[in-house]
Design a protein around this motif. Structure first.
Motif, PDB file in Angstrom:
ATOM      1  N   TYR A   1       0.880  -1.411   0.103  1.00 20.82           N
ATOM      2  CA  TYR A   1      -0.189   0.110  -0.084  1.00 20.82           C
ATOM      3  C   TYR A   1       0.920   1.293  -0.057  1.00 20.82           C
ATOM      4  N   LEU A   2       1.901   1.299   0.857  1.00 23.72           N
ATOM      5  CA  LEU A   2       2.591   2.599   1.058  1.00 23.72           C
ATOM      6  C   LEU A   2       3.881   2.416   0.119  1.00 23.72           C
ATOM      7  N   SER A   3       4.056   1.479  -0.697  1.00 20.72           N
ATOM      8  CA  SER A   3       5.306   1.338  -1.465  1.00 20.72           C
ATOM      9  C   SER A   3       5.975   2.589  -2.120  1.00 20.72           C
ATOM     10  N   ALA A   4       5.245   3.615  -2.386  1.00 20.17           N
ATOM     11  CA  ALA A   4       5.606   4.554  -3.355  1.00 20.17           C
ATOM     12  C   ALA A   4       6.065   5.524  -2.551  1.00 20.17           C
ATOM     13  N   ILE A   5       6.296   5.513  -1.310  1.00 20.26           N
ATOM     14  CA  ILE A   5       6.655   6.407  -0.249  1.00 20.26           C
ATOM     15  C   ILE A   5       8.340   6.143  -0.257  1.00 20.26           C
ATOM     16  N   LYS A   6       9.136   6.978  -0.670  1.00 15.16           N
ATOM     17  CA  LYS A   6      10.564   6.725  -0.518  1.00 15.16           C
ATOM     18  C   LYS A   6      11.217   6.623   0.605  1.00 15.16           C
TER      19      LYS A   6
END
Length: 437
Positions: free
Chosen positions: A357-362
């Motif tokens: 779900y939050l994988s796009a947050i680097k």
């Protein structure tokens, strides 16, 4: 001896159990969906199918709360107040409903209450015998609560409480507030159930449809809350009709000697195993567990959520079942009351939040803050903090999150999360984690 009167372990999750027993509903899913990572078309079909059968679960909600409300009214009439189990507190009643045990994991105390006619006396021996009966019927719970300590080391305080209409009026007012809180929890559950469609979906038509479904569901929950409050008002007169009684209450307060850490140590090996497996810090798992249940293995909430890490069968339970076991069905309450299963499910769900779900947050720290909040309220509500239009799409929100420092992300979450309870949750988990580093 152990009569938890319909809602303490049985009826309180009747809705979830009913859904678990209808797992065959989910067996019609396409055979092609054998892996967790599937293409967009398959995902759309799965989410549409899942939404259809989650409605089967939602149909039980009204019956579930009707049973809960009837039980609550009975307790108010007989005891003057309605005490039931929660995340950090286990409550059990004797078969004749004249004795009540409360085991409070958050405040490290046991409360034994005996209901009797006004003017009669309950001896210390009768109190000791009642405690012993509960100790035998709830042996595992006592062992987990005490973690090697002896009740003899606690400070005992005894008092008399009158059961009168003044106490009942206070309980009825509290019941009204509880209905509102339960409605908010159900709305939050509805939001989490829609996360796969709203937090990850980018196709406008599907997002619009999912949004409409969510709005409809929330309106239905508001209608149910209004109905429950009206029924509570109607039951007031019946509640007030009972003979004068009183309660002899004995409170055993355990010393503040780190019981929580002792309880945590009981699960250390399982937590370490799952933390390594799913690449989640052990300290974070312990902090979540401490915050969710205070290490009460029979914890449950009114959502309902179950066990040490408070897994909701129809949101996190479905996601984890599909990820680990390729099963498109909720997890059952009995399954989640097994410690190993609960720790696996909770840690796996943290992993899914972090890696799916939050994988796009680097930034790992920014992602951690969002993960903790999402564990409580879902990734969609996290996204709504950062999207100017309130969108629940986390991929859009990630672009904004990635432009901020972790400190600014945390500040935004603490100020903008839609539920005060989630803001407190985030703060508490971060503070508690320091105890386990």
């Amino acid at each position: 001896m152990k009569n938890i009167l319909a809602l303490t372990i049985a009826s309180q999750f009747a809705a979830a159990a009913a859904v678990a027993s209808t797992s065959s509903l989910f067996n019609e899913l396409e055979a092609a969906m054998q892996t967790y990572d599937y293409n967009a078309q398959e995902q759309t079909e799965f989410e549409r199918y899942k939404a259809q059968h989650l409605q089967e679960f939602n149909d039980y909600v009204e019956q579930h709360f009707a049973e809960f409300d009837a039980f609550r009214d009975k307790l108010i009439q007989q005891w003057g107040e309605a005490k039931v189990s929660s995340q950090s507190q286990f409550v059990s009643y004797s078969d004749d409903n004249r004795e009540r045990l409360e085991v409070d994991f958050e405040h490290d105390e046991i409360i034994l209450s005996v209901r009797h006619h006004a003017g009669t006396h309950i001896s210390d021996q009768e109190i000791s015998q009642a405690i012993e009966r509960f100790r035998q019927s709830e042996e595992t719970l006592f062992q987990s609560f005490l973690s090697g300590e002896s009740l003899m080391g606690g400070v005992t305080h005894r008092e008399q409480v009158a059961i009168d209409n003044g106490l009942r009026v206070k309980s009825i007012i509290a019941a009204k507030a509880q209905i509102k809180q339960q409605t908010q929890e159900q709305k939050k559950l509805a939001e989490q159930q829609s996360d796969a469609a709203l937090a990850l979906q980018t196709e406008p038509q599907l997002v619009e449809a999912a949004n409409k479904e969510l709005v409809t569901k929330k309106a239905e929950l508001d209608e149910l809350a209004t109905k429950r409050i009206k029924n509570l008002t109607k039951s007031v007169r019946q509640i007030s009709k009972t003979e004068p009684q009183q309660v002899t209450q004995v409170r055993i307060k355990m010393p503040k000697n780190g019981l929580a850490h002792k309880r945590a140590s009981e699960y250390q090996s399982q937590i370490a195993k799952q933390s390594e497996r799913f690449e989640i810090d052990t300290s974070l798992v312990l902090a979540v567990m401490h915050t969710e249940s205070h290490f009460n293995p029979l914890a449950k909430s009114h959502i309902p959520a179950f066990g040490l890490m408070q897994i909701v069968p129809t949101s996190a339970g479905v996601d984890v079942n599909r990820y680990l076991y390729k099963l498109d069905e909720p997890m059952s309450p009995p399954y989640l009351y097994v410690v190993d299963n609960n720790i696996e499910a909770g840690t796996a769900y943290l992993h899914l939040l972090n890696d799916r779900y939050l994988s796009a947050i680097k930034n790992p720290l920014s992602r951690k803050y969002c993960m903790i909040a999402a564990y409580n309220t879902g990734a969609g509500n996290v996204a709504s903090v950062f999207n100017a239009d309130g969108s629940r799409n986390i991929k859009r929100a990630a672009r904004i999150i990635n432009s901020l420092s972790p400190e600014r992300v945390l500040e935004a979450l603490q100020q903008g999360l839609p539920y005060n309870e989630t803001r407190r949750y985030l703060k508490k988990v971060l503070a508690t984690e320091k105890l386990y580093i």
